[in-house]
Design an enzyme around this catalytic site. Structure first.
Site, PDB file in Angstrom:
ATOM      1  N   ASP A  94     -28.664 102.250  38.463  1.00 21.82           N
ATOM      2  CA  ASP A  94     -29.453 102.349  39.689  1.00 21.82           C
ATOM      3  C   ASP A  94     -30.736 103.126  39.401  1.00 21.82           C
ATOM      4  O   ASP A  94     -30.688 104.293  38.980  1.00 21.82           O
ATOM      5  CB  ASP A  94     -28.615 103.078  40.744  1.00 21.82           C
ATOM      6  CG  ASP A  94     -29.212 103.038  42.130  1.00 21.82           C
ATOM      7  OD1 ASP A  94     -30.445 103.134  42.256  1.00 21.82           O
ATOM      8  OD2 ASP A  94     -28.426 102.938  43.096  1.00 21.82           O
ATOM      9  N   HIS A  99     -28.845  98.992  42.308  1.00 21.91           N
ATOM     10  CA  HIS A  99     -28.877  99.385  43.714  1.00 21.91           C
ATOM     11  C   HIS A  99     -28.751  98.194  44.664  1.00 21.91           C
ATOM     12  O   HIS A  99     -28.823  98.363  45.875  1.00 21.91           O
ATOM     13  CB  HIS A  99     -30.219 100.102  43.979  1.00 21.91           C
ATOM     14  CG  HIS A  99     -30.217 100.980  45.195  1.00 21.91           C
ATOM     15  ND1 HIS A  99     -29.503 102.163  45.259  1.00 21.91           N
ATOM     16  CD2 HIS A  99     -30.874 100.873  46.394  1.00 21.91           C
ATOM     17  CE1 HIS A  99     -29.704 102.740  46.436  1.00 21.91           C
ATOM     18  NE2 HIS A  99     -30.522 101.971  47.149  1.00 21.91           N
ATOM     19  N   SER A 121     -27.013 103.411  50.512  1.00 19.68           N
ATOM     20  CA  SER A 121     -28.273 104.109  50.291  1.00 19.68           C
ATOM     21  C   SER A 121     -28.600 105.017  51.467  1.00 19.68           C
ATOM     22  O   SER A 121     -27.855 105.957  51.754  1.00 19.68           O
ATOM     23  CB  SER A 121     -29.371 103.091  49.997  1.00 19.68           C
ATOM     24  OG  SER A 121     -30.522 103.713  49.465  1.00 19.68           O
TER      25      SER A 121
END
Length: 283
Positions: A228, A261, A152
Site C-alpha cells: 500500500d 490500497h 481507508s
C-alpha cells in the site's frame, strides 16, 4: 435518535436471492440529499437480520463497495444485511475544496465545528444516529445485532465509531485504515479544517488516542496490504499495533504481503470479514 423519514428508491436488483437496493433521502443531519445502498439477503417473512455497516474512503460514494466489494455471496450465506453509506454531504450549496482529501467526498465521519463546514458536514451524527433510524424503519434489521467495517478514511470511521460505541457494535473491522489522524498529513488537513486548531478536540476521532484514553473493544480485525503506497506516511498501522499492546487490548492486525490500497485487495478479504462478523453477530 433522529426521526426517520421518507425514503426514495433509486434502484433495486435481485442478487444472490436477495435485493441490492440504492436509496435516497433528505437528511436532517447534513441538510442535503443523501444516497446509500442496502443489500438484504434472502430471509423468511417477518425475520429480523443482523447488520454490517461499511464506510468507504476518500473520493468514494456508496457505489464503490456496492459495485466492487464482492460481499453479497457471503452476506446471503450468513443472512447479514450490508449497508454502505456515502462519505460526505454533496450538492451545489455544500462547500467543497479543490483537493481530493478535503470537502465533498472526504467527510472523515466527523461533526464539523468550523465554518463553512459545520452546517452540512455532520457525518458522525448521520452515521451514528440518523441512518440507523432510517434503516430500522424501512428494512428488516435487528438493531441489537450490528457490526461495522470500512476502508481507508472509512476504516478510520469504523474504528472510531466502533470504539466510541462498543455496546452497539459487536465487532469492528477495517481495510487499510487511517489509524491515527493526529499523526498523518490527511488527518492534519481534515481534522484541522473541520474541527479547528485545538488538537485535544481531535482525540475522539483518532482510534489510537481513543484506546489510549480508555476505549476498548473485544473484537477487532484489521487487514493492511504491505504494498500500500499510503502505508508509511498516512496509515501507519504500527501505531495501532502499539496502542493495542499498550492497552492490553486484543486485536487481529494482519499485514497482507503484496496487496495495495485498491478494491482488488478489499474484495480478496471481504468474504472473510463478513464471515468473521457473522460469527460475532450470531453468537
Amino acid at each position: 435518535m433522529t426521526t426517520a423519514g421518507t425514503l426514495e428508491t433509486v434502484s433495486e436488483n435481485c442478487s444472490h436471492g436477495g435485493v441490492q437496493g440504492v436509496y435516497r433521502h433528505a437528511s436532517a443531519s447534513t441538510g442535503t440529499q443523501m444516497t446509500f445502498s442496502v443489500f438484504v439477503p434472502p430471509h423468511e417473512d417477518g425475520a429480523k437480520l443482523p447488520v454490517l455497516w461499511f464506510l468507504s474512503g476518500l473520493t468514494c460514494t456508496h457505489a464503490n463497495v456496492t459495485e466492487k466489494g464482492e460481499f453479497r455471496a457471503a452476506c446471503a450465506e450468513h443472512g447479514v444485511i450490508f449497508v454502505a453509506a456515502d462519505t460526505s454531504p454533496r450538492g451545489e450549496d455544500v462547500p467543497d475544496d479543490e483537493a481530493y482529501d478535503f470537502g465533498q467526498g472526504a467527510g472523515f465521519y466527523v461533526d464539523a465545528t468550523q465554518a463553512p463546514w459545520a452546517q452540512h458536514f455532520r457525518m458522525r451524527s448521520y452515521i451514528e444516529q440518523e441512518l440507523p433510524a432510517l434503516l430500522a424503519e424501512h428494512f428488516p434489521a435487528d438493531m441489537q445485532l450490528q457490526a461495522i467495517s470500512g476502508h481507508s478514511m472509512g476504516g478510520h470511521g469504523a474504528l472510531t465509531i466502533g470504539l466510541r460505541n462498543p455496546d452497539r457494535f459487536r465487532s469492528i473491522s477495517a481495510f487499510s485504515p487511517i489509524v491515527s489522524p493526529l499523526n498523518c498529513p490527511w488527518g492534519d488537513k481534515a481534522l484541522g479544517g473541520y474541527l479547528g486548531d485545538d488538537r485535544s478536540d481531535w482525540r475522539e476521532y483518532d482510534a489510537c488516542a481513543l484506546i489510549a484514553d480508555g476505549a476498548r473493544h473485544a473484537n477487532l480485525l484489521v487487514d493492511q496490504g504491505t504494498a500500500d503506497n499510503f502505508l508509511e506516511e498516512q496509515l501507519k498501522t504500527d501505531l495501532l499495533v502499539d496502542a493495542c499492546k499498550s492497552a492490553d487490548m486484543p486485536a487481529d492486525i494482519r499485514m497482507q504481503p503484496g496487496y495495495d490500497h485498491s478494491y482488488y485487495f478489499i474484495s480478496t478479504f471481504m468474504a472473510e470479514h463478513v464471515d468473521w462478523h457473522a460469527r460475532h453477530l450470531q453468537g
